[in-house]
Scaffold this motif. Sequence first.
Motif, PDB file in Angstrom:
ATOM      1  N   MET A  70      43.405  36.926  29.149  1.00 45.17           N
ATOM      2  CA  MET A  70      42.001  37.283  29.025  1.00 45.17           C
ATOM      3  C   MET A  70      41.834  38.793  29.070  1.00 45.17           C
ATOM      4  O   MET A  70      42.486  39.469  29.829  1.00 45.17           O
ATOM      5  N   ASN A  71      40.923  39.280  28.282  1.00 45.87           N
ATOM      6  CA  ASN A  71      40.658  40.708  28.211  1.00 45.87           C
ATOM      7  C   ASN A  71      39.300  40.997  28.835  1.00 45.87           C
ATOM      8  O   ASN A  71      38.361  41.398  28.167  1.00 45.87           O
ATOM      9  N   ARG A  72      39.202  40.788  30.145  1.00 50.42           N
ATOM     10  CA  ARG A  72      37.920  40.939  30.838  1.00 50.42           C
ATOM     11  C   ARG A  72      37.698  42.361  31.313  1.00 50.42           C
ATOM     12  O   ARG A  72      38.625  43.018  31.770  1.00 50.42           O
ATOM     13  N   PRO A  73      36.451  42.835  31.249  1.00 47.40           N
ATOM     14  CA  PRO A  73      36.158  44.197  31.708  1.00 47.40           C
ATOM     15  C   PRO A  73      36.255  44.329  33.223  1.00 47.40           C
ATOM     16  O   PRO A  73      36.025  43.385  33.958  1.00 47.40           O
ATOM     17  N   PHE A  74      36.616  45.526  33.684  1.00 47.04           N
ATOM     18  CA  PHE A  74      36.582  45.835  35.111  1.00 47.04           C
ATOM     19  C   PHE A  74      35.595  46.961  35.390  1.00 47.04           C
ATOM     20  O   PHE A  74      35.247  47.219  36.526  1.00 47.04           O
ATOM     21  N   SER A  75      35.151  47.643  34.357  1.00 38.19           N
ATOM     22  CA  SER A  75      34.240  48.759  34.551  1.00 38.19           C
ATOM     23  C   SER A  75      33.356  48.906  33.319  1.00 38.19           C
ATOM     24  O   SER A  75      33.732  48.508  32.225  1.00 38.19           O
ATOM     25  N   ARG A  76      32.185  49.483  33.554  1.00 34.99           N
ATOM     26  CA  ARG A  76      31.250  49.666  32.446  1.00 34.99           C
ATOM     27  C   ARG A  76      30.620  51.048  32.562  1.00 34.99           C
ATOM     28  O   ARG A  76      30.224  51.483  33.627  1.00 34.99           O
ATOM     29  N   ILE A  91      24.928  59.145  31.718  1.00 32.77           N
ATOM     30  CA  ILE A  91      26.014  58.166  31.801  1.00 32.77           C
ATOM     31  C   ILE A  91      26.155  57.729  33.248  1.00 32.77           C
ATOM     32  O   ILE A  91      26.165  58.564  34.152  1.00 32.77           O
ATOM     33  N   LYS A  92      26.280  56.424  33.471  1.00 28.54           N
ATOM     34  CA  LYS A  92      26.512  55.882  34.806  1.00 28.54           C
ATOM     35  C   LYS A  92      27.725  54.952  34.751  1.00 28.54           C
ATOM     36  O   LYS A  92      27.852  54.144  33.854  1.00 28.54           O
ATOM     37  N   VAL A  93      28.608  55.086  35.735  1.00 33.15           N
ATOM     38  CA  VAL A  93      29.820  54.282  35.824  1.00 33.15           C
ATOM     39  C   VAL A  93      29.606  53.202  36.867  1.00 33.15           C
ATOM     40  O   VAL A  93      29.073  53.476  37.943  1.00 33.15           O
ATOM     41  N   GLY A  94      30.027  51.984  36.575  1.00 33.66           N
ATOM     42  CA  GLY A  94      29.876  50.912  37.541  1.00 33.66           C
ATOM     43  C   GLY A  94      30.958  49.861  37.398  1.00 33.66           C
ATOM     44  O   GLY A  94      31.579  49.722  36.353  1.00 33.66           O
ATOM     45  N   ALA A  95      31.192  49.143  38.490  1.00 34.15           N
ATOM     46  CA  ALA A  95      32.147  48.023  38.457  1.00 34.15           C
ATOM     47  C   ALA A  95      31.564  46.890  37.631  1.00 34.15           C
ATOM     48  O   ALA A  95      30.355  46.695  37.576  1.00 34.15           O
ATOM     49  N   TYR A  96      32.425  46.122  37.000  1.00 37.72           N
ATOM     50  CA  TYR A  96      32.003  44.983  36.197  1.00 37.72           C
ATOM     51  C   TYR A  96      33.041  43.892  36.399  1.00 37.72           C
ATOM     52  O   TYR A  96      33.976  43.750  35.618  1.00 37.72           O
ATOM     53  N   LEU A  97      32.923  43.164  37.501  1.00 40.67           N
ATOM     54  CA  LEU A  97      33.932  42.178  37.887  1.00 40.67           C
ATOM     55  C   LEU A  97      33.451  40.758  37.632  1.00 40.67           C
ATOM     56  O   LEU A  97      32.310  40.425  37.910  1.00 40.67           O
ATOM     57  N   ARG A 103      35.216  38.184  38.985  1.00 37.78           N
ATOM     58  CA  ARG A 103      35.640  37.475  40.193  1.00 37.78           C
ATOM     59  C   ARG A 103      35.474  38.408  41.375  1.00 37.78           C
ATOM     60  O   ARG A 103      35.191  39.584  41.223  1.00 37.78           O
ATOM     61  N   ASN A 104      35.748  37.890  42.568  1.00 36.46           N
ATOM     62  CA  ASN A 104      35.761  38.755  43.742  1.00 36.46           C
ATOM     63  C   ASN A 104      36.848  39.795  43.564  1.00 36.46           C
ATOM     64  O   ASN A 104      37.888  39.532  42.981  1.00 36.46           O
ATOM     65  N   GLY A 105      36.609  40.960  44.071  1.00 34.24           N
ATOM     66  CA  GLY A 105      37.605  42.015  43.955  1.00 34.24           C
ATOM     67  C   GLY A 105      36.986  43.360  44.235  1.00 34.24           C
ATOM     68  O   GLY A 105      35.824  43.467  44.605  1.00 34.24           O
ATOM     69  N   THR A 106      37.767  44.379  44.041  1.00 36.16           N
ATOM     70  CA  THR A 106      37.331  45.737  44.315  1.00 36.16           C
ATOM     71  C   THR A 106      37.780  46.654  43.182  1.00 36.16           C
ATOM     72  O   THR A 106      38.891  46.514  42.677  1.00 36.16           O
ATOM     73  N   VAL A 107      36.919  47.555  42.816  1.00 37.43           N
ATOM     74  CA  VAL A 107      37.263  48.601  41.871  1.00 37.43           C
ATOM     75  C   VAL A 107      36.987  49.927  42.566  1.00 37.43           C
ATOM     76  O   VAL A 107      35.949  50.104  43.185  1.00 37.43           O
ATOM     77  N   ALA A 108      37.924  50.847  42.497  1.00 34.38           N
ATOM     78  CA  ALA A 108      37.736  52.163  43.102  1.00 34.38           C
ATOM     79  C   ALA A 108      38.086  53.232  42.079  1.00 34.38           C
ATOM     80  O   ALA A 108      38.991  53.055  41.267  1.00 34.38           O
ATOM     81  N   TRP A 109      37.354  54.320  42.122  1.00 37.28           N
ATOM     82  CA  TRP A 109      37.613  55.451  41.243  1.00 37.28           C
ATOM     83  C   TRP A 109      37.907  56.659  42.100  1.00 37.28           C
ATOM     84  O   TRP A 109      37.389  56.818  43.186  1.00 37.28           O
ATOM     85  N   ARG A 110      38.700  57.557  41.579  1.00 36.88           N
ATOM     86  CA  ARG A 110      38.883  58.858  42.215  1.00 36.88           C
ATOM     87  C   ARG A 110      39.151  59.876  41.108  1.00 36.88           C
ATOM     88  O   ARG A 110      39.679  59.543  40.048  1.00 36.88           O
TER      89      ARG A 110
END
Length: 91
Positions: free
Chosen positions: A1-7, A55-61, A63-70
Amino acid sequence: MNRPFSRFGFYNKPNDIFQKDAVAFHYLTMQQFKIKNNEWTRCSFTFTPTEGRFIKVGAYLFRNGTVAWRNIQLEKGRYATPWKPGYREAQ
């Protein structure tokens, strides 16, 4: 599956925060960047916004999980350069 993690959402007003207010989107997927669990991955991509002023960056999950940026860096131009501190961080 090619699911997004960020938008990345593109908006016309700085206070717009809801998906319904966005005029365009750009999605990032785990397969696009070969992201692995519990491992930092550099993601570099080029896009040309055709609408919106902000422009705004956000998680797009899905399922349960975590996305972090640095060290996010947005550049104008054709080539990605190595990360460097912003002008506020360099002071």
